[in-house]
Design a protein around this motif. Structure first.
Motif, short mmCIF file in Angstrom:
data_model
loop_
_atom_site.label_atom_id
_atom_site.label_comp_id
_atom_site.label_asym_id
_atom_site.label_seq_id
_atom_site.Cartn_x
_atom_site.Cartn_y
_atom_site.Cartn_z
N MET A 1 0.84 -1.18 0.00
CA MET A 1 0.00 0.00 0.00
C MET A 1 0.89 1.25 0.00
N ASP A 2 0.52 2.22 -0.78
CA ASP A 2 1.26 3.47 -0.86
C ASP A 2 1.05 4.26 0.44
N PRO A 3 2.12 4.59 1.14
CA PRO A 3 1.97 5.29 2.43
C PRO A 3 1.37 6.69 2.29
N ARG A 4 1.38 7.25 1.10
CA ARG A 4 0.79 8.57 0.91
C ARG A 4 -0.73 8.53 1.02
N ALA A 5 -1.32 7.36 0.83
CA ALA A 5 -2.77 7.22 0.87
C ALA A 5 -3.34 7.51 2.26
N THR A 6 -2.54 7.34 3.30
CA THR A 6 -3.02 7.55 4.67
C THR A 6 -2.80 8.98 5.18
N LEU A 7 -2.16 9.81 4.37
CA LEU A 7 -1.87 11.18 4.79
C LEU A 7 -3.05 12.10 4.55
N SER A 8 -3.17 13.11 5.41
CA SER A 8 -4.19 14.14 5.18
C SER A 8 -3.74 14.99 4.00
N GLU A 11 -0.80 17.10 5.06
CA GLU A 11 0.43 16.31 5.17
C GLU A 11 0.97 15.93 3.79
N GLU A 40 6.94 6.95 3.36
CA GLU A 40 7.26 5.67 4.04
C GLU A 40 8.05 5.92 5.31
N ASP A 43 6.03 7.65 8.00
CA ASP A 43 5.01 6.76 8.54
C ASP A 43 5.56 5.86 9.65
#
Length: 164
Positions: A1-8, A11, A40, A43
């Motif tokens: 999973m791309d860690p950018r997907a969980t950022l606001s 962010e 990444e 995170d």
């Protein structure tokens, strides 16, 4: 999973802004690659944004296979990787030890003198250069002569042709 997907959104904007400046420091690194790696690292539990930035910068700065801008060549480093266009080749090298001598210009317009040594032609990844070639010179020996950045192509160097 791309860690950018969980950022606001805020962010993600921060990551993208910093990734753009990181990518500008390393010629072949895209902003997207820098943003993904920065997200990444950020995170990771307990890593601050500043720590993540320095970790990513240090990783790529310490990796001799990551291309840098010609202006960033440190003559005291063991190896350097750069990308650019061969803008000019000397008609005849100055000595018999030299196979080819010319200039490589990066995307910022900065040039380095490139010397392909005759002995390096036995290396499996060294090729003959032509003016107009867009190449990556990986693991060249950096130097400086009279204020001019230089790159020596040795038998450990790879010259890779890049698509235009």
């Amino acid at each position: 999973m791309d860690p950018r997907a969980t950022l606001s959104q805020e962010e993600l904007a921060r990551v993208n802004e910093r990734a753009e400046s990181i990518a500008a420091s390393f010629e072949a690194l895209s902003r997207a690659d820098a943003a993904r790696r920065l997200a990444e690292e950020w995170d990771k539990q307990g890593t601050s944004f500043t720590e993540a930035v320095f970790t990513v910068l240090n990783e790529w700065a310490d990796d001799p296979t990551v291309p840098i801008n010609v202006a960033g060549i440190d003559p005291d480093d063991r190896w350097v990787t750069v990308e650019g266009e061969i803008t000019w080749l000397f008609d005849e090298p100055a000595t018999r030890n030299q196979y080819q001598v010319g200039y490589l210009e990066d995307d910022q317009g900065t040039s380095a003198k490139v010397t392909v040594w005759r002995r390096s032609m036995y290396g499996p990844m060294v090729r003959t250069l032509s003016e107009g070639d867009r190449v990556r010179i990986a693991l060249g020996k950096p130097g400086e002569y009279n204020g001019q950045k230089t790159i020596a192509v040795t038998s450990d160097t790879a010259i890779i042709s890049l698509d235009r």
